[in-house]
Design a protein around this motif. Sequence first.
Motif, PDB file in Angstrom:
ATOM      1  N   CYS A 122       0.729  -1.345  -0.049  1.00 47.37           N
ATOM      2  CA  CYS A 122       0.000   0.098  -0.065  1.00 47.37           C
ATOM      3  C   CYS A 122       0.915   1.350   0.020  1.00 47.37           C
ATOM      4  O   CYS A 122       0.712   2.255  -0.750  1.00 47.37           O
ATOM      5  N   PHE A 123       1.880   1.325   0.779  1.00 49.07           N
ATOM      6  CA  PHE A 123       2.759   2.366   0.903  1.00 49.07           C
ATOM      7  C   PHE A 123       3.459   2.742  -0.310  1.00 49.07           C
ATOM      8  O   PHE A 123       3.511   3.761  -1.298  1.00 49.07           O
ATOM      9  N   ILE A 124       3.864   1.723  -1.220  1.00 54.93           N
ATOM     10  CA  ILE A 124       4.577   1.787  -2.463  1.00 54.93           C
ATOM     11  C   ILE A 124       3.567   2.182  -3.398  1.00 54.93           C
ATOM     12  O   ILE A 124       3.991   3.388  -4.116  1.00 54.93           O
ATOM     13  N   VAL A 125       2.250   1.731  -3.691  1.00 54.86           N
ATOM     14  CA  VAL A 125       1.330   2.170  -4.560  1.00 54.86           C
ATOM     15  C   VAL A 125       1.170   3.738  -4.318  1.00 54.86           C
ATOM     16  O   VAL A 125       1.047   4.659  -5.027  1.00 54.86           O
ATOM     17  N   GLU A 126       0.634   4.243  -2.982  1.00 53.53           N
ATOM     18  CA  GLU A 126       0.058   5.274  -2.538  1.00 53.53           C
ATOM     19  C   GLU A 126       1.174   6.528  -2.782  1.00 53.53           C
ATOM     20  O   GLU A 126       0.884   7.520  -3.212  1.00 53.53           O
TER      21      GLU A 126
END
Length: 394
Positions: free
Chosen positions: A82-86
Amino acid sequence: MAMPTIKQVRAYTVRGGGADYHDQGAEHWIDNHIATPMARYPEYRASRQSFGINVLGTLVVEIEASDGTVGFSVTTGGELGCFIVEKHLARFLEGQCVTAIEKMWDQMYFATLYYGRKGIVINTISGVDLALWDLLAKVRREPVHALLGGPVRDELQFYATGARPDLAKDMGFIGGKLPLHHGPAEGEEGLRKNLAELATMRERVGPDFWLMLDCWMSLDLNYATRLAQGAHEHGLKWIEEALPPDDYWGYAALRRQVPPGMLVTTGEHEATRWGFRLLLEQGCCDIIQPDVGWCGGITELIKISALADAHGALVVPHGSSVYSYHFVITRHNSPFAEFLMMAPQADRVVPMFNPLLLDEPVPVNGRMKASVLDQPGFGVRLNPDCALHRPYTH
């Protein structure tokens, strides 16, 4: 028609089954004393969850277009994904035309090269890529397989991975793949137990049913060679992922040393065209098994499959439900598919990514008609009863 652009990207995580299918309750066959690289330590031998195989959770990627269409996918990755996507990948997606999948993949990959290349970053890129394909196919009101050139056969046929190949045979599957239960640290007694289990299963299924062993990166070259030689008399069709994924030299040697007619397979934990190029050019295996949710997504699997075809190798993706079915049905060098038996005792057919996906198709008598895959996108929906958590925004 004018194509919409990407309006917003969102990333969620969820626990309990789904794409992180190792995140199961107690007494599930998938976590029952299976040989692993950590089995050298007795305290981590009985359960894969004991060393953290279920820590990531499922990553859910949603991509909304300017016309309101939403594509989504699920893979492993959890909060890290999630961190990498957002915080990183969204900038390469929002504002782009939904058809610009190749450009978006290229930018995501090269922008993360300094900390990525494989592992969690490629898992995450894979999830984004699958959501992009789902979105584009929904915009065009077509199934994903239509975007890939369309089916080359009328149905898929499956082998089953699970603890009970004998039951899988009764269910109509073409073969059964057993998890290996004992690794090198358990010595000669463990090797004898592995061969005895295989012999018992051969007696149950008869001489013609495929039997394979999934070694899950747990062996060394000497042990894998001895296991393959001992398994030959029991008609083992292939030995899978016997060595750590970076040991290309060991795989090449193993392939030279297994009995005639036995296949060596690997690739579940390999990623990108460059990783698979090493496997193929060094003659490491007969079948490659990329997971479309981990290897770089559909965009990269197309390239990997073309490489394999040029090397005369088959592509049988690691079990990933509809995300691999739509690909396999379009490729001649992918003649069958894997189905993970996710029932705790491997005694019935249940959806692989249960409970997260709705409308997820399953084999019937070991087969699946191509027409089952004819809904727009990948043909599945998120279960609204599953509590999604969005830990980051941008």
